[in-house]
Design an enzyme around this catalytic site. Sequence first.
Site, PDB file in Angstrom:
ATOM      1  N   CYS A   1       6.667  -3.992  -1.799  1.00  0.00           N
ATOM      2  CA  CYS A   1       5.393  -3.350  -1.494  1.00  0.00           C
ATOM      3  C   CYS A   1       4.788  -4.000  -0.251  1.00  0.00           C
ATOM      4  O   CYS A   1       4.479  -5.189  -0.258  1.00  0.00           O
ATOM      5  CB  CYS A   1       4.445  -3.514  -2.679  1.00  0.00           C
ATOM      6  SG  CYS A   1       2.803  -2.844  -2.381  1.00  0.00           S
TER       7      CYS A   1
ATOM      8  N   THR B   1       1.890  -3.354   1.120  1.00  0.00           N
ATOM      9  CA  THR B   1       0.460  -3.630   0.979  1.00  0.00           C
ATOM     10  C   THR B   1       0.257  -4.993   0.323  1.00  0.00           C
ATOM     11  O   THR B   1      -0.498  -5.841   0.821  1.00  0.00           O
ATOM     12  CB  THR B   1      -0.217  -2.528   0.131  1.00  0.00           C
ATOM     13  OG1 THR B   1       0.164  -1.253   0.638  1.00  0.00           O
ATOM     14  CG2 THR B   1      -1.721  -2.659   0.174  1.00  0.00           C
TER      15      THR B   1
ATOM     16  N   CYS C   1       5.498   1.653   4.142  1.00  0.00           N
ATOM     17  CA  CYS C   1       5.117   1.672   2.732  1.00  0.00           C
ATOM     18  C   CYS C   1       6.388   2.062   2.003  1.00  0.00           C
ATOM     19  O   CYS C   1       7.089   2.995   2.436  1.00  0.00           O
ATOM     20  CB  CYS C   1       4.024   2.715   2.497  1.00  0.00           C
ATOM     21  SG  CYS C   1       3.745   3.069   0.746  1.00  0.00           S
TER      22      CYS C   1
HETATM   23  N1  DGL Z   1       4.377   1.060  -2.089  1.00  0.00           N
HETATM   24  C1  DGL Z   1       3.269   0.355  -1.585  1.00  0.00           C
HETATM   25  C2  DGL Z   1       3.518  -0.197  -0.189  1.00  0.00           C
HETATM   26  O1  DGL Z   1       4.644  -0.449   0.184  1.00  0.00           O
HETATM   27  C3  DGL Z   1       1.851   0.787  -1.812  1.00  0.00           C
HETATM   28  C4  DGL Z   1       1.475   2.115  -2.369  1.00  0.00           C
HETATM   29  C5  DGL Z   1       0.068   2.129  -2.957  1.00  0.00           C
HETATM   30  O2  DGL Z   1      -0.067   1.714  -4.103  1.00  0.00           O
HETATM   31  O3  DGL Z   1      -0.884   2.509  -2.243  1.00  0.00           O
HETATM   32  O4  DGL Z   1       2.601  -0.428   0.560  1.00  0.00           O
END
Ligand code: DGL
Length: 258
Positions: free
Chosen positions: A69, A71, A183
């Site tokens: 992830c 984020t 993402c």
């Molecule tokens: N999959 C996540 C990322 O790589 C975040 C998605 C989310 O929960 O907003 O940032």
Amino acid sequence: MLVFDSGVGGLSVLAEIRRKLPDAPVVYCADNGGFPYGTKTEAELSARVPALLGRLVERFDPELVVIACNTACTIALSQVRAVLNVPVVGTVPAVKPAAAISKSRVIGVLGTNATVRQAYVDNLVAEFARDCLVLRHGSAELVVLAERKLRGQPTSPEEYRAVLDGLLSQPGAERLDTIVLACTHFPLVKDELAAVAPRPFNWVDSGEGIARRVAHLCEGVEWEGEPSGLAVFTRADEDVHFLTSALHSYGLDRVVTL
Ligand code: DGL
């Protein structure tokens, strides 16, 4: 190993890991109780992610943690590393490989709202793409589209086009030739994005690089007694059962709630 994301996005990373390590035991955790991460504040994520990963490591005792992830990593990777006593592989926007292949020197970074505003991204640009114009667009909608797709729910070309427009309508975008999918949800809908793109782009994500790092760290690891094929959700949502067949296709055949 434990592969972690807010939702189904980490499955795009898991697919790359499986390609290199088909037999490694995997527990996949989706923090659906905290989803979405991309619209949360730095303070909320810093409070939530290290504590949750601490609980997960205690419960499943993995040899390795992969935070699939962007984020969570651009905000809290160092905090997570400080509290866990196992190796942690993170996910950061693939600005470096994008800068390596862009001919026009105009790159787009498509991530969550939280990711694209991070100083972490400024630093990647300063280090690896100083001679590029780097345009950023944060999209919560595209995260939801990927979640819907994996639940077998319909999504439409207009919805993908609207997301891409957020990037391509910015000044300088007419020369853009490379898009970073910053993402982990976004590689799951890469074909849909490419299908509505006005011209071909290089689409770059971090999945393969992460898998290479994971394979390197796993050399010689004896997987003793680690659970495998398990999908863990942090909240008992009734719509989780719509994900059963998608989870199955990634080798996750048991679903539990933390
Ligand atoms: N999959 C996540 C990322 O790589 C975040 C998605 C989310 O929960 O907003 O940032």
